[in-house]
Design a protein around this motif. Structure first.
Motif, PDB file in Angstrom:
ATOM      1  N   GLY A 144     -16.473 -10.231  14.151  1.00 36.15           N
ATOM      2  CA  GLY A 144     -15.693  -8.999  14.254  1.00 36.15           C
ATOM      3  C   GLY A 144     -14.210  -9.259  14.117  1.00 36.15           C
ATOM      4  O   GLY A 144     -13.488  -8.522  13.431  1.00 36.15           O
ATOM      5  N   ALA A 145     -13.731 -10.334  14.765  1.00 36.65           N
ATOM      6  CA  ALA A 145     -12.319 -10.700  14.646  1.00 36.65           C
ATOM      7  C   ALA A 145     -11.977 -11.076  13.209  1.00 36.65           C
ATOM      8  O   ALA A 145     -10.898 -10.742  12.698  1.00 36.65           O
ATOM      9  N   THR A 146     -12.910 -11.751  12.540  1.00 37.72           N
ATOM     10  CA  THR A 146     -12.678 -12.164  11.155  1.00 37.72           C
ATOM     11  C   THR A 146     -12.691 -10.962  10.217  1.00 37.72           C
ATOM     12  O   THR A 146     -11.868 -10.866   9.301  1.00 37.72           O
ATOM     13  N   ILE A 147     -13.613 -10.026  10.449  1.00 34.89           N
ATOM     14  CA  ILE A 147     -13.644  -8.803   9.634  1.00 34.89           C
ATOM     15  C   ILE A 147     -12.375  -7.994   9.864  1.00 34.89           C
ATOM     16  O   ILE A 147     -11.824  -7.390   8.932  1.00 34.89           O
ATOM     17  N   SER A 148     -11.923  -7.970  11.107  1.00 39.52           N
ATOM     18  CA  SER A 148     -10.660  -7.298  11.418  1.00 39.52           C
ATOM     19  C   SER A 148      -9.524  -7.900  10.598  1.00 39.52           C
ATOM     20  O   SER A 148      -8.701  -7.185  10.000  1.00 39.52           O
ATOM     21  N   ALA A 149      -9.492  -9.240  10.542  1.00 39.92           N
ATOM     22  CA  ALA A 149      -8.472  -9.918   9.738  1.00 39.92           C
ATOM     23  C   ALA A 149      -8.636  -9.580   8.260  1.00 39.92           C
ATOM     24  O   ALA A 149      -7.638  -9.426   7.534  1.00 39.92           O
ATOM     25  N   TRP A 150      -9.876  -9.443   7.806  1.00 41.67           N
ATOM     26  CA  TRP A 150     -10.129  -9.103   6.398  1.00 41.67           C
ATOM     27  C   TRP A 150      -9.429  -7.811   6.005  1.00 41.67           C
ATOM     28  O   TRP A 150      -8.693  -7.752   5.027  1.00 41.67           O
ATOM     29  N   TRP A 151      -9.631  -6.742   6.789  1.00 44.91           N
ATOM     30  CA  TRP A 151      -9.067  -5.438   6.419  1.00 44.91           C
ATOM     31  C   TRP A 151      -7.553  -5.415   6.536  1.00 44.91           C
ATOM     32  O   TRP A 151      -6.861  -4.771   5.738  1.00 44.91           O
ATOM     33  N   ILE A 152      -7.020  -6.116   7.517  1.00 45.32           N
ATOM     34  CA  ILE A 152      -5.565  -6.191   7.635  1.00 45.32           C
ATOM     35  C   ILE A 152      -4.980  -6.953   6.450  1.00 45.32           C
ATOM     36  O   ILE A 152      -3.944  -6.575   5.890  1.00 45.32           O
ATOM     37  N   LEU A 153      -5.650  -8.027   6.047  1.00 47.32           N
ATOM     38  CA  LEU A 153      -5.169  -8.806   4.908  1.00 47.32           C
ATOM     39  C   LEU A 153      -5.373  -8.068   3.591  1.00 47.32           C
ATOM     40  O   LEU A 153      -4.607  -8.270   2.645  1.00 47.32           O
ATOM     41  N   VAL A 154      -6.378  -7.213   3.508  1.00 47.78           N
ATOM     42  CA  VAL A 154      -6.535  -6.342   2.330  1.00 47.78           C
ATOM     43  C   VAL A 154      -5.311  -5.439   2.202  1.00 47.78           C
ATOM     44  O   VAL A 154      -4.749  -5.270   1.116  1.00 47.78           O
TER      45      VAL A 154
END
Length: 522
Positions: A144-154
């Protein structure tokens, strides 16, 4: 609208940038450790699930406790960071909110709720759910933390390389035309991989450093050695992975942000067969005179490597700062306009847009269509119309030059460090070399310096653009009085510093206290 944007107090722009940078820098002190420790504690609990040995359960609980302390601080700073888009950068939020808001909304609705849900199971579900479900919850918290980082980095990658959007002259907003182009752009994928893998380095360094401290104190020996075994392997894989993804990121920057690359290399005049600078005497305190046709003094470089990084060809053409300002001809024969030409065409686009809206208001359809056509012909340079001096298009060369070298140099150091630790922990006696145990503790601040340096390159290198080639910072900021932003800057500075001090204090107390081991070491 044009007059409003260009007459905003310069102090407001500077303080808004400073406040956002302050928040982002503090936020990134917490995030990478969260992402890195998620991998460490996930592997440890997997060991417990496979062996059912009490030692691994207690080790997992110890690292999860440190994870939780850091996780809470990251959430607090992250929320403030997102609110600043509306308070300090309202013009930006209005113009591109339809695009930029989508990944942030998904991050909040999906990823944040996911990690918040499973983190509760991870901490309080040891006696309430099965070992398999608990293990899944631990990994899903990290996921979940990694997916959170994914969308912020998108969202961040879109600012660096905008795709999948179209400007609507009637609403004066950029609108998304392809969600998947935004979400899965190569720039976003590469940024995500490089950033998250780099975060694993920090988690691994932290794990190894804490364990080495225990060895120096001659306590928790089994926990320390087993943790080092896991942390060092994760760190070595991550350090090598960061180097590999860094190459792809450099290629992306060369294609989408050539001025950033030129500033990173202090490359004033480009050409083919460009060498990669190891170090040179760039004045760290002022912008160099890049128009003097001379390269920086005392330059040590590796022949042809920059051309390879930028073009995947050792003989490829790489433009320098002066080439980008004055215009140049690409190897394929196409001509890249000069900065003055882009500024002129941007002003044509702004005027055409104003005339189009006026014609629409007067219901003169023929004139509206003619002005719209003129606008579309020059639309790609629209943002340049707000630039008054072409030299404003050159980001800070000293910051980009030295931050890039700090990041790369320390990255190479981490590869060497983890390789040595892996050798000692698996082949030798890791408790013997005191110099190595002390070095592990020193690596913690160095890991953070490397990580923050990467973000300095990413964000300072994009200047003066909020969105690359589309929206300069002075056209994105809110119409606030500079004193208001200055006041909140110092409030946030005090608040974030206090939060950081509190986190470090709690972490150190928990580390000194050590894990609660149900079974004595043998």
């Amino acid at each position: 609208m044009q007059n409003l944007l260009l007459n905003i107090d310069a102090g407001t722009i500077d303080w808004s940038r400073a406040q956002f940078a302050l928040t982002a820098i503090y936020h990134w002190l917490f995030v990478p450790l969260t992402l890195g420790l998620a991998v460490i504690m996930g592997i440890m609990e997997t060991c417990y699930y496979r062996t059912r040995k009490r030692f691994w359960k207690d080790a997992s609980k110890f690292w999860q406790k440190l994870f939780g302390i850091n996780f809470a601080m990251g959430v607090a700073t992250g929320l403030i960071l997102e609110f600043e888009f509306g308070t300090n950068w309202s013009n930006y939020s209005w113009i591109v909110g339809d695009i930029f808001g989508a990944p942030l909304a998904i991050e909040g609705i999906v990823a944040f709720f996911m990690e918040s849900t499973f983190v509760a199971v991870m901490y309080f579900g040891w006696k309430k759910v099965s070992p398999g479900f608990h293990l899944a919850s631990t990994w899903l918290t990290g996921l979940g933390a990694t997916i959170s980082a994914w969308w912020i980095l998108v969202a961040n990658a879109w600012m660096q390389h905008p795709v999948g959007c179209e400007f609507n002259p009637d609403t004066m907003r950029h609108e998304m035309v392809s969600f998947w182009d935004v979400a899965l752009s190569p720039y976003a994928v590469d940024k995500f991989l490089h950033t998250v893998i780099s975060a694993w380095i920090i988690g691994a360094v932290f794990c190894v450093a804490v364990s080495c401290w225990y060895l120096l104190k001659k306590r928790e020996t089994k926990l320390a050695i087993e943790s080092i075994k896991i942390g060092a392997v994760v760190g070595l894989v991550a350090a090598v992975g960061a180097a590999l993804t860094g190459h792809k990121s450099a290629y992306d920057v060369a294609q989408a942000q050539p001025m950033k690359l030129a500033a990173m290399e202090a490359l004033y005049n480009g050409g083919t067969d460009q060498s990669l600078t190891i170090i040179s005497a760039v004045n760290p305190f002022k912008q160099p005179d890049y128009t003097n046709e001379e390269e920086p003094a005392l330059k040590i470089s590796v022949p042809n490597v920059l051309s390879f990084l930028a073009t995947n060809d050792f003989h490829g053409y790489v433009p320098g700062i002066n080439d980008l300002l004055n215009g140049y001809t690409k190897p394929d024969g196409t001509r890249e306009p000069s900065a003055d030409e882009k500024i002129e065409r941007g002003q044509i686009a702004i005027t055409a847009l104003q005339n189009y809206r006026l014609a629409r208001k007067n219901k003169d359809d023929a004139e509206a269509q003619a002005q719209l056509k003129l606008f579309r012909e020059n639309e790609q340079y629209f943002g340049y119309g707000y630039v008054k001096d072409k030299h404003d298009l050159v980001p800070s060369v000293p910051i980009n030059f030295y931050a890039f070298r700090l990041m790369v140099g320390l990255g190479c150091l981490f590869i060497l460090f983890f390789a040595i630790v892996v050798f000692y922990v698996y082949k030798k006696d890791i408790t013997k070399p005191r110099w190595l145990l002390v070095s592990a503790i020193v690596m913690v601040p160095l890991a953070y310096i490397a990580s923050e340096s990467g973000w300095l390159v990413a964000e300072f290198g994009r200047q003066p653009w909020t969105i690359q080639d589309m929206l300069p910072t002075w056209a994105a900021v809110s119409n606030l009085h500079s004193s208001s932003v200055m006041l909140t800057f110092f409030i946030f500075l005090a608040l974030f510093t206090t939060m950081l001090a509190v986190e470090i204090s709690i972490l150190l107390k928990q580390i000194k206290k050590g894990p609660k081991m149900e079974v004595e070491e043998r």
